[in-house]
Design a protein around this motif. Structure first.
Motif, PDB file in Angstrom:
ATOM      1  N   MET A   1       0.837  -1.179   0.000  1.00 47.33           N
ATOM      2  CA  MET A   1       0.000   0.000   0.000  1.00 47.33           C
ATOM      3  C   MET A   1       0.887   1.250   0.000  1.00 47.33           C
ATOM      4  N   LYS A   2       0.478   2.264  -0.732  1.00 54.26           N
ATOM      5  CA  LYS A   2       1.230   3.503  -0.817  1.00 54.26           C
ATOM      6  C   LYS A   2       0.492   4.594  -0.052  1.00 54.26           C
ATOM      7  N   GLU A   3       1.171   5.150   0.946  1.00 53.90           N
ATOM      8  CA  GLU A   3       0.570   6.209   1.758  1.00 53.90           C
ATOM      9  C   GLU A   3       1.172   7.558   1.372  1.00 53.90           C
ATOM     10  N   ASP A   4       0.320   8.494   0.954  1.00 55.43           N
ATOM     11  CA  ASP A   4       0.787   9.836   0.624  1.00 55.43           C
ATOM     12  C   ASP A   4       1.345  10.507   1.870  1.00 55.43           C
ATOM     13  N   VAL A   5       2.470  11.194   1.698  1.00 55.45           N
ATOM     14  CA  VAL A   5       3.088  11.963   2.781  1.00 55.45           C
ATOM     15  C   VAL A   5       3.490  13.320   2.222  1.00 55.45           C
ATOM     16  N   LYS A   6       3.735  14.266   3.110  1.00 56.37           N
ATOM     17  CA  LYS A   6       4.225  15.567   2.660  1.00 56.37           C
ATOM     18  C   LYS A   6       5.671  15.410   2.201  1.00 56.37           C
ATOM     19  N   TYR A   7       6.061  16.224   1.251  1.00 50.73           N
ATOM     20  CA  TYR A   7       7.391  16.111   0.651  1.00 50.73           C
ATOM     21  C   TYR A   7       8.519  16.221   1.678  1.00 50.73           C
ATOM     22  N   ASN A   8       8.262  16.887   2.790  1.00 52.09           N
ATOM     23  CA  ASN A   8       9.322  17.104   3.776  1.00 52.09           C
ATOM     24  C   ASN A   8       9.186  16.222   5.016  1.00 52.09           C
ATOM     25  N   ASP A   9       8.270  15.276   5.014  1.00 52.34           N
ATOM     26  CA  ASP A   9       8.084  14.388   6.180  1.00 52.34           C
ATOM     27  C   ASP A   9       9.286  13.475   6.421  1.00 52.34           C
ATOM     28  N   TYR A  10       9.995  13.112   5.364  1.00 56.64           N
ATOM     29  CA  TYR A  10      11.099  12.162   5.487  1.00 56.64           C
ATOM     30  C   TYR A  10      12.439  12.774   5.083  1.00 56.64           C
ATOM     31  N   LEU A  11      12.591  14.081   5.302  1.00 59.70           N
ATOM     32  CA  LEU A  11      13.841  14.741   4.894  1.00 59.70           C
ATOM     33  C   LEU A  11      15.060  14.165   5.600  1.00 59.70           C
ATOM     34  N   LYS A  12      14.957  13.908   6.879  1.00 63.13           N
ATOM     35  CA  LYS A  12      16.092  13.356   7.624  1.00 63.13           C
ATOM     36  C   LYS A  12      16.521  12.017   7.015  1.00 63.13           C
ATOM     37  N   GLU A  13      15.552  11.147   6.774  1.00 63.91           N
ATOM     38  CA  GLU A  13      15.858   9.838   6.207  1.00 63.91           C
ATOM     39  C   GLU A  13      16.438   9.970   4.798  1.00 63.91           C
ATOM     40  N   LEU A  14      15.852  10.851   4.000  1.00 60.82           N
ATOM     41  CA  LEU A  14      16.355  11.080   2.640  1.00 60.82           C
ATOM     42  C   LEU A  14      17.803  11.557   2.673  1.00 60.82           C
ATOM     43  N   LEU A  15      18.071  12.557   3.494  1.00 61.17           N
ATOM     44  CA  LEU A  15      19.413  13.146   3.524  1.00 61.17           C
ATOM     45  C   LEU A  15      20.456  12.193   4.109  1.00 61.17           C
ATOM     46  N   GLU A  16      20.030  11.261   4.953  1.00 65.36           N
ATOM     47  CA  GLU A  16      20.959  10.245   5.454  1.00 65.36           C
ATOM     48  C   GLU A  16      21.235   9.177   4.393  1.00 65.36           C
ATOM     49  N   GLN A  17      20.231   8.843   3.590  1.00 66.05           N
ATOM     50  CA  GLN A  17      20.392   7.794   2.589  1.00 66.05           C
ATOM     51  C   GLN A  17      21.051   8.299   1.311  1.00 66.05           C
ATOM     52  N   LEU A  18      20.784   9.531   0.917  1.00 67.17           N
ATOM     53  CA  LEU A  18      21.250  10.036  -0.376  1.00 67.17           C
ATOM     54  C   LEU A  18      22.752   9.836  -0.611  1.00 67.17           C
ATOM     55  N   PRO A  19      23.623  10.133   0.341  1.00 61.29           N
ATOM     56  CA  PRO A  19      25.051   9.883   0.083  1.00 61.29           C
ATOM     57  C   PRO A  19      25.384   8.397  -0.130  1.00 61.29           C
ATOM     58  N   LYS A  20      24.510   7.510   0.341  1.00 58.94           N
ATOM     59  CA  LYS A  20      24.694   6.068   0.147  1.00 58.94           C
ATOM     60  C   LYS A  20      24.088   5.616  -1.175  1.00 58.94           C
ATOM     61  N   GLY A  21      23.171   6.430  -1.722  1.00 59.73           N
ATOM     62  CA  GLY A  21      22.581   6.126  -3.020  1.00 59.73           C
ATOM     63  C   GLY A  21      21.066   6.102  -3.013  1.00 59.73           C
ATOM     64  N   ALA A  22      20.514   6.563  -4.117  1.00 61.45           N
ATOM     65  CA  ALA A  22      19.081   6.523  -4.399  1.00 61.45           C
ATOM     66  C   ALA A  22      18.946   6.280  -5.898  1.00 61.45           C
ATOM     67  N   PHE A  23      17.748   5.943  -6.332  1.00 56.67           N
ATOM     68  CA  PHE A  23      17.505   5.649  -7.741  1.00 56.67           C
ATOM     69  C   PHE A  23      16.778   6.806  -8.414  1.00 56.67           C
TER      70      PHE A  23
END
Length: 168
Positions: A1-23
């Protein structure tokens, strides 16, 4: 299931993962490619949430993005996907199907025609609203030496975030 979230709800997680890689995924008509990115940023520009990605002109993704004018960014949060990120960061979609080779599942986007990576947890769907080729004369010398020794500069794509969601 896909749950809509605000674009900035997961900024911390995004910024921690991005240097490790994203698609970063792009689909142009029947051509589909994904590549690994380690740089990017999210912000608020022109009264819109925006994801800025950088793609070198030498990349196959650049060709597709120039025509498609949309992209998705898929972030692995629960699984590392190191092998898959390594494949998509070292091989060209011109020569092989990264989805097949990496056992990656393209899942339809909610808003854009470009799919997201099914094995990831956090997804951004974006439409290009501005792009800018880097101006070499304006790049700091230490950055030129670090990132552009061959002069293969990036194009920055500002994508309005038109959907953001997590898989549960």
């Amino acid at each position: 299931m896909k749950e809509d979230v605000k674009y900035n709800d997961y900024l911390k997680e995004l910024l921690e993962q991005l240097p490790k890689g994203a698609f970063l995924t792009v689909k142009d008509e029947d051509k589909l490619n994904t590549m690994t990115i380690g740089w990017g940023t999210i912000g608020f520009v022109w009264q819109k949430p925006v994801f800025v990605v950088m793609v070198r002109k030498s990349r196959y993704t650049y060709q597709l993005l120039e025509s498609a004018k949309e992209f998705t960014v898929s972030i692995p949060l629960r699984k590392e996907l190191k092998k898959e990120l390594a494949l998509c960061g070292t091989k060209s979609g011109r020569e092989l199907d990264k989805f097949k080779e990496g056992n990656l599942t393209p899942e339809p986007g909610k808003v854009v025609n470009t799919p997201v990576i099914g094995e990831c947890d956090l997804h951004y769907e974006c439409r290009v609203i501005y792009q800018q080729s880097m101006e070499p004369a304006l790049v700091a010398e230490n950055i030129k030496k670090l990132a552009y020794p061959k002069g293969d500069y990036h194009v920055m794509y500002y994508g309005e975030i038109v959907a953001c969601y997590v898989k549960e």
